[in-house]
Design a protein around this motif. Structure first.
Motif, mmCIF file in Angstrom:
data_model
loop_
_atom_site.group_PDB
_atom_site.id
_atom_site.type_symbol
_atom_site.label_atom_id
_atom_site.label_comp_id
_atom_site.label_asym_id
_atom_site.label_seq_id
_atom_site.Cartn_x
_atom_site.Cartn_y
_atom_site.Cartn_z
ATOM 1 N N HIS A 267 11.415 5.070 7.823
ATOM 2 C CA HIS A 267 10.626 6.275 8.030
ATOM 3 C C HIS A 267 11.410 7.542 7.708
ATOM 4 C CE1 HIS A 267 7.144 8.527 8.993
ATOM 5 N NE2 HIS A 267 8.018 9.419 9.419
ATOM 6 N N HIS A 316 5.653 2.788 14.086
ATOM 7 C CA HIS A 316 4.270 2.793 13.606
ATOM 8 C C HIS A 316 4.080 1.903 12.385
ATOM 9 C CE1 HIS A 316 5.178 6.770 11.294
ATOM 10 N NE2 HIS A 316 5.389 5.756 10.496
ATOM 11 N N HIS A 317 5.180 1.407 11.836
ATOM 12 C CA HIS A 317 5.042 0.441 10.741
ATOM 13 C C HIS A 317 4.950 -0.979 11.259
ATOM 14 C CE1 HIS A 317 5.849 3.406 7.567
ATOM 15 N NE2 HIS A 317 6.636 3.960 8.467
#
Ligand code: HEM
Ligand SMILES: [Cu+2]
Lengths: 569, 259
Positions: A267, A316-317
């Motif tokens: 990220h 969030h991945h």
């Protein structure tokens, strides 16, 4: 003690000069973007017409499709979007922008560029090693990345990938150390932190992120290498089946661990790719709208905050990877929190152009295009950041649409903006504005036409990383067949997007054949890189972006305040 | 702040370019150099800065800043390894009888590591003596004027001592790996042995780099004509060495007590 006449060493030899290094980085990116584009077009053609056979090669096999995906992603994300904005333009422009005559460590600078170049060669070598290129995506998830059992490219090809990215991590960390030290230590007289242009702030933030993220990636790569070759089991479960083979490992490793490490890097990495573009957009819009950047300090703070928050959202991945649901909620919250500083940036951009009379140069329209793409791609971010929605959307083309708009296209628009804006400084000549506009319109129209429909095919259920979506029996087949017309549209648009770059090439060519020479401050810019050459030491007397009410007059950072009119601090 | 030679406030013509290679190594009268500076205050040139804010000192600080950022990245590398250590130690699986199995068996740490740790600490002391020698004011003065090389000589001796102690540490680590492998505690034997090797070998690689830096510093001491270059290289090498020592103490504590 011998008394010898000394030859004064030149400040830095040509080859360690930051311009040389910067152009070297751009050359790396150019070759990577050319290769990556060809790969992506092959992928698109295969998806839309699976029977299509690649000239000189034949039909694309499933494992070859996966290799295309992997190499495309790796080339573009690492070697284009990380290298060109941060290190390419960082070297070409950053020293001048802070009034320095050099980077802090010129030889280290050359070394990091050389390491990056070697990394690119090693990556390309994956195409010719036995088994071909790796197939586990730019994220290299285990267990498929841990064994050559997983597929043809997972032997030598995967090792080449690991070596390449390890080298890349080292090169990027060294480059970031150089950038950070340059900004901290080499600012000229009067160039206080608040007076730094936002471009410098974003290079600074991205360099900080690089130092943090690439080290973690390097550790992860080392562990993956041990899992592949030394019999450890950091990322491998106790027992597993792979392609009909039962594999026992002496431990309780977990692929999830790799996901954590990888996305802790991954990220921040996407922000490293986009932050320089955001900084540049701010400065270019301010310059052509002839407005000062509103709430300058707040913009600096949001840049840093985006970087900081970018470190804590990696989960969030992983919503559907088996994350603890509570952790999922925490990551959802932090991910949506990052939308706040991002929105602040967007509002500031809009406020600057709002009711101004912007001068629509090519650089300016590309900056505006950046804003548009950033908004369009950013809107889907908070959607994906909800675990419930992501359960459906993860691994569909919706995600591909999201990150191609916000990262790939916005990043490329940032690069084009930088090229048109700084071309006079890079080559002493200007690019044609007329052809630039044609280039812009073609690019933005086909960018949207390519990547916007991906959201719809994704919503309709088109999965990503699948080699073939036709000829599947049952309801799945019916569902996917419905997406085929749109998919063909996407492929055609992608080809047109490629063709839309021809005016750009023409523009470059014309600048060689019929150069329009210019060295002066072509855009009436206020930042230090445009200062005329004098033998006085550079010094900054004010912050960037001081314009008079009508925009015709401006007070550049390098101009000494006269006794009558002063631009203020 | 250790002493570095900075030209006194005499006539300072402004030069357009930053010229290195003439930073008061005793061959030319001191002149001002354009150096990078922190523009904190409005409108003051380097020439108006107080002494110690320009010249070799800035070069030194620049090198230290770079080293600081690089070590910060390195720290993240080890933080990642240590996080994986704790996660792996805490994970297990269910076997065929639905029993929870945790495979982690602590690796017995060879006691020679205590000795190695002591040696490494000692080497940090000798390194620090070398570093301070490079900044011993009167000697720096002498050396800068060209009356022999008292600082470089003294620092060189202590750097040699450091190099020897560092090599002893690495040899000691080698012995420890040998001892473990005679007990069949290889890298692949158990999750805990994975970490023992990964951590100690990663650290050893860093020490190898440190030794390479020591050698570079020794060569520079002998051959560089520029006082500031010698000072900067010794200073950077020694700080790196200290950092690796401190890192080792944490890693050793983790291996000894954290399993
Ligand atoms: C408002 C801010 C943003 C939010 C909330 C957000 C959220 C997300 C989420 C939740 C995913 C995972 C989707 C999935 O795999 O199921 C994702 C993927 C991705 N995002 Fe964003 N995003 C934001 C902005 C950005 C920006 C600024 C960039 C890059 C410049 C970016 C690049 C990516 C990439 C590359 C992926 C896909 C990675 C992969 O799976 O290969 N996003 N985003
Ligand atoms: Cu993300």
């Amino acid at each position: 003690m011998k008394m010898q006449p000394t030859r004064a060493k030149p400040e830095h030899s040509r080859i360690t000069h930051h311009r040389t290094v910067g152009f070297g980085y751009l050359a790396i990116s150019l070759s990577a973007v050319a290769a990556g584009t060809v790969l992506s077009l092959a992928m698109r053609l295969h998806l839309a017409w699976p029977g299509w056979s690649l000239p000189l090669h034949g039909p694309i096999l499933p494992e070859e499709y996966l290799a295309l995906v992997t190499m495309h992603g790796t080339l573009m994300l690492f070697f284009v979007l990380t290298v060109a904005p941060q290190n390419g333009f960082g070297n070409l422009i950053l020293p001048a922008q802070i009034g320095a005559s050099r980077m802090a460590f010129p030889r280290l600078n050359l070394l990091s560029m050389a390491v990056t170049a070697v990394a690119l060669f090693v990556l390309f070598s994956a195409f010719i090693v036995p088994g071909g290129a790796p197939i586990s995506g730019w994220t290299a998830y285990p267990p498929l990345s841990t064994s050559s059992l997983a597929g043809p490219g997972q032997g030598w090809g995967m090792d080449a990938w690991l070596a390449s990215i390890a080298l890349f991590s080292i090169g990027s960390t060294l480059a970031a150390v150089n950038t950070l030290t340059t900004i901290v230590k080499l600012r000229c007289d009067g160039m206080t932190w608040e007076r730094l242009p936002l471009t410098v702030w974003s290079w600074f933030t991205a360099a900080l992120l690089s130092v943090i993220a690439f080290s973690v990636l390097l550790a992860a790569l080392l562990l993956l290498f041990c899992d592949r070759h030394l019999g450890t089991a950091f990322f491998l479960p106790h027992t597993e089946w792979m392609n009909g083979v039962l594999r026992q490992h002496g431990g309780d490793g977990s692929p999830l661990l790799w996901l954590h490490l990888f996305w802790f890097f991954g990220h921040p990495e996407v922000y490293i790719a986009i932050l320089p573009g955001m900084g540049l957009t701010s400065m270019v819009i301010a310059n052509f709208a002839r407005r000062r950047v509103f709430a300058y300090r707040l913009m600096i703070a949001t840049t840093l905050l985006i970087g900081l928050l970018g470190i804590v959202v990696w989960g969030h991945h992983m919503f559907v990877a088996g994350l603890n649901p509570f952790a999922g909620s925490a990551f959802a919250l932090s991910s949506m929190a990052i939308a706040i500083p991002a929105t602040a940036e967007v509002l500031s951009w809009l406020a600057m152009v709002w009711r101004s009379r912007p001068q629509l140069t090519t650089a300016m329209v590309f900056a505006l295009g950046f804003v548009s793409l950033f908004v369009a791609g950013g809107l889907t971010g908070p959607i994906l950041a909800q675990p419930v929605l992501d359960e459906y959307l993860h691994n569909t083309f919706f995600v591909v649409g999201h990150f191609h708009l916000i990262m790939a296209m916005a990043g490329v628009f940032g690069l084009f903006c930088a090229t048109y804006y700084w071309f006079p400084l890079m080559f002493g000549r200007a690019l044609s504005e007329r052809i630039g506009k044609v280039h812009f319109w073609g690019t933005i129209v086909f960018a949207y036409s390519t990547f916007l429909p991906m959201h719809f095919t994704g919503l309709a259920g088109e999965p990503r990383h699948y080699a073939q979506l036709t000829g599947i029996p049952g309801p799945t087949g019916t569902l996917l067949a419905a997406t085929m017309p749109l998919q063909r549209h996407i492929t055609v648009s992608a080809l047109c997007l490629g063709l839309a770059q021809l005016p750009f090439l023409l523009n470059l060519l014309l600048s060689v054949l019929r150069p329009v020479r210019t060295t002066k401050n072509l855009w009436n810019a206020t930042t230090m890189e445009w200062a005329p050459k004098t033998d006085k030491l550079p010094a900054a007397y004010r912050g960037p972006c001081h314009y008079s009410q009508d925009g015709n007059e401006f007070a550049p950072q390098w101009e000494e305040p006269s006794s009558t009119a002063d631009g203020g601090a | 702040m250790p002493s570095t030679i900075t030209p006194p406030d005499i006539d300072r013509p402004r030069r357009p370019d930053f010229i290195e290679g003439d930073n008061g190594s005793g061959r030319k009268p001191p002149t001002d150099k354009r150096t990078g500076g922190n523009g904190d205050n409005d409108g003051d040139g380097w020439s108006n800065r107080p002494q110690g804010k320009r010249g070799p000192r800035e070069r030194l600080l620049r090198a230290r800043t770079g080293l600081f950022f690089a070590l910060f990245g390195d720290l993240m590398f080890f933080i990642a390894l240590v996080s994986v250590f704790f996660v792996t130690k805490a994970s297990g699986h269910f076997d065929a009888y639905n029993r929870y199995i945790n495979e982690w068996l602590p690796t017995a740490i060879p006691s020679i590591l205590w000795l190695n740790t002591a040696v490494l600490l000692l080497s940090s002391v000798s390194a620090e003596v070398a570093r301070r020698a490079m900044f011993h004011e009167i000697d720096v003065m002498d050396e800068w004027f060209g009356f022999g090389r008292p600082t470089s000589k003294r620092a060189g001796i202590w750097l040699w001592v450091t190099l020897l102690l560092g090599a002893m540490f690495l040899a000691g680590q080698w012995v420890a790996w040998g001892q473990l492998s005679t007990h069949h505690a290889f890298l692949r034997a158990n999750p805990s042995s994975h970490f023992f090797y990964i951590i100690t070998i990663s650290h050893a690689v860093h020490l190898f780099l440190g030794i390479a830096a020591l050698i570079a510093a020794l060569v520079t001491l002998k051959h560089s004509r520029v006082m500031a270059t010698r000072q900067v290289l010794v200073d950077g090498t020694v700080w790196y060495w200290h950092a690796m020592g401190v890192l080792w103490i944490f890693l050793f504590a983790l291996l000894e007590y954290g399993q």
